[in-house]
Design a protein around this motif. Structure first.
Motif, short mmCIF file in Angstrom:
data_model
loop_
_atom_site.label_atom_id
_atom_site.label_comp_id
_atom_site.label_asym_id
_atom_site.label_seq_id
_atom_site.Cartn_x
_atom_site.Cartn_y
_atom_site.Cartn_z
N THR A 33 0.84 -1.20 0.00
CA THR A 33 0.00 0.00 0.00
C THR A 33 0.88 1.26 0.00
OG1 THR A 33 -1.70 -1.17 1.23
CG2 THR A 33 -1.84 1.23 1.21
N ARG A 34 0.52 2.19 -0.87
CA ARG A 34 1.27 3.45 -0.98
C ARG A 34 0.29 4.62 -0.96
NH1 ARG A 34 4.44 0.52 0.37
NH2 ARG A 34 6.23 -0.30 -0.68
N TYR A 35 0.79 5.78 -0.51
CA TYR A 35 0.01 7.01 -0.50
C TYR A 35 0.84 8.10 -1.17
CZ TYR A 35 -2.44 11.18 0.90
OH TYR A 35 -3.12 12.38 0.88
N GLU A 36 0.21 8.85 -2.07
CA GLU A 36 0.87 9.95 -2.76
C GLU A 36 0.04 11.21 -2.56
OE1 GLU A 36 2.09 11.15 -7.35
OE2 GLU A 36 1.18 9.22 -6.93
N PRO A 37 0.56 12.22 -1.86
CA PRO A 37 -0.20 13.45 -1.68
C PRO A 37 -0.17 14.31 -2.94
CG PRO A 37 1.91 13.66 -0.61
CD PRO A 37 1.83 12.25 -1.15
N GLY A 38 -1.23 15.06 -3.14
CA GLY A 38 -1.30 16.02 -4.26
C GLY A 38 -1.51 17.41 -3.70
N ALA A 39 -2.63 18.02 -4.06
CA ALA A 39 -2.94 19.37 -3.60
C ALA A 39 -3.16 19.36 -2.09
CB ALA A 39 -4.17 19.89 -4.31
N ILE A 40 -2.65 20.39 -1.43
CA ILE A 40 -2.81 20.54 0.02
C ILE A 40 -3.32 21.95 0.28
CG2 ILE A 40 -1.65 20.53 2.26
CD1 ILE A 40 0.47 18.66 0.93
N VAL A 49 -6.14 17.35 2.03
CA VAL A 49 -5.13 16.79 1.13
C VAL A 49 -5.84 15.93 0.10
CG1 VAL A 49 -3.03 15.41 0.94
CG2 VAL A 49 -3.46 16.72 3.02
N HIS A 50 -5.58 16.21 -1.20
CA HIS A 50 -6.06 15.35 -2.28
C HIS A 50 -4.96 14.33 -2.53
CE1 HIS A 50 -7.07 14.65 -6.73
NE2 HIS A 50 -8.05 14.13 -6.01
N GLY A 51 -5.24 13.05 -2.39
CA GLY A 51 -4.20 12.05 -2.51
C GLY A 51 -4.64 10.80 -3.22
N ARG A 52 -3.65 9.96 -3.54
CA ARG A 52 -3.88 8.68 -4.21
C ARG A 52 -3.40 7.56 -3.30
NH1 ARG A 52 -0.75 8.61 -9.23
NH2 ARG A 52 -2.59 9.10 -10.43
N TYR A 53 -4.27 6.58 -3.07
CA TYR A 53 -3.95 5.37 -2.33
C TYR A 53 -3.84 4.24 -3.36
CZ TYR A 53 -5.66 7.96 1.73
OH TYR A 53 -5.85 8.90 2.71
N SER A 54 -2.75 3.50 -3.34
CA SER A 54 -2.57 2.42 -4.32
C SER A 54 -1.85 1.25 -3.69
CB SER A 54 -1.79 2.93 -5.53
OG SER A 54 -0.50 3.36 -5.15
N ASP A 58 -8.02 -3.08 -5.51
CA ASP A 58 -8.20 -3.50 -6.91
C ASP A 58 -7.80 -2.39 -7.87
OD1 ASP A 58 -9.16 -5.97 -6.07
OD2 ASP A 58 -11.25 -5.34 -6.15
N LYS A 59 -8.23 -1.17 -7.56
CA LYS A 59 -7.89 0.01 -8.35
C LYS A 59 -7.36 1.06 -7.38
CE LYS A 59 -11.64 -0.13 -11.73
NZ LYS A 59 -12.74 0.65 -12.29
N PRO A 60 -6.52 1.97 -7.89
CA PRO A 60 -6.12 3.07 -7.01
C PRO A 60 -7.36 3.86 -6.56
CG PRO A 60 -4.71 3.00 -8.93
CD PRO A 60 -5.83 2.03 -9.18
N LEU A 61 -7.31 4.35 -5.34
CA LEU A 61 -8.37 5.21 -4.81
C LEU A 61 -7.84 6.63 -4.71
CD1 LEU A 61 -9.69 3.09 -1.80
CD2 LEU A 61 -10.86 3.50 -3.97
N LEU A 62 -8.69 7.57 -5.07
CA LEU A 62 -8.38 8.98 -4.88
C LEU A 62 -9.22 9.48 -3.73
CD1 LEU A 62 -8.28 10.24 -8.55
CD2 LEU A 62 -6.42 9.39 -7.13
N GLN A 82 -12.89 7.70 -3.94
CA GLN A 82 -13.48 7.19 -5.17
C GLN A 82 -12.41 6.42 -5.94
OE1 GLN A 82 -13.83 11.41 -6.95
NE2 GLN A 82 -13.96 10.08 -8.70
N ASP A 83 -12.86 5.47 -6.78
CA ASP A 83 -11.94 4.75 -7.65
C ASP A 83 -11.34 5.71 -8.68
OD1 ASP A 83 -12.51 2.32 -6.43
OD2 ASP A 83 -13.97 1.71 -7.96
N GLU A 84 -10.07 5.53 -8.97
CA GLU A 84 -9.44 6.35 -10.01
C GLU A 84 -9.79 5.76 -11.38
OE1 GLU A 84 -5.14 8.31 -11.15
OE2 GLU A 84 -5.16 6.54 -9.87
N VAL A 85 -10.16 6.63 -12.30
CA VAL A 85 -10.42 6.25 -13.68
C VAL A 85 -9.17 6.59 -14.48
CG1 VAL A 85 -11.85 6.70 -15.72
CG2 VAL A 85 -12.90 6.63 -13.44
N ALA A 86 -8.68 5.63 -15.29
CA ALA A 86 -7.49 5.86 -16.09
C ALA A 86 -7.73 7.03 -17.05
CB ALA A 86 -7.13 4.61 -16.87
#
Length: 109
Positions: A33-40, A49-54, A58-62, A82-86
């Motif tokens: 499991t990984r977390y990537e922060p975006g906008a803060i 914090v807007h971030g991505r969990y992966s 099954d799919k990355p979560l935003l 929510q699920d990330e859409v490619a």
């Protein structure tokens, strides 16, 4: 200033209450499991914090995580996930997740 800081209040329906519940939830996540922060964004005692969990799903979560601080400690948490859409499947053709701290070229990948 309050005499004591309240225990951590969790508003996510899938995470047990209090600090111990959060610690246990995190400990049970897969090692991948990984977390990537975006906008803060911060205002007053709130930080969003807007971030991505992966890696553990099954799919990355935003998500938008909202934290309330008191006396320098996180005392409350809300989130919207929510699920990330490619990007190739996004109607607008834009990625759902970007990192505004990165340069423009980095955000296009």
């Amino acid at each position: 200033m309050p005499e004591t800081v309240p225990d951590y209040v969790q508003h996510n329906a899938f995470i047990p209450p209090a600090k111990a519940g959060l610690r246990g939830f995190i400990a049970d996540l897969p090692d991948t499991t990984r977390y990537e922060p975006g906008a803060i964004i911060a205002e007053g005692d709130l930080v969003m914090v807007h971030g991505r969990y992966s890696g553990g799903f099954d799919k990355p979560l935003l998500g938008i995580d909202i934290f309330r601080f008191e006396d320098g400690l996180v005392v409350e948490h809300w989130d919207v996930l929510q699920d990330e859409v490619a990007v190739q499947d996004a109607v607008a053709g834009n990625p759902m997740f970007t990192n505004p701290q990165a340069g423009w070229a980095d955000r296009q990948s």
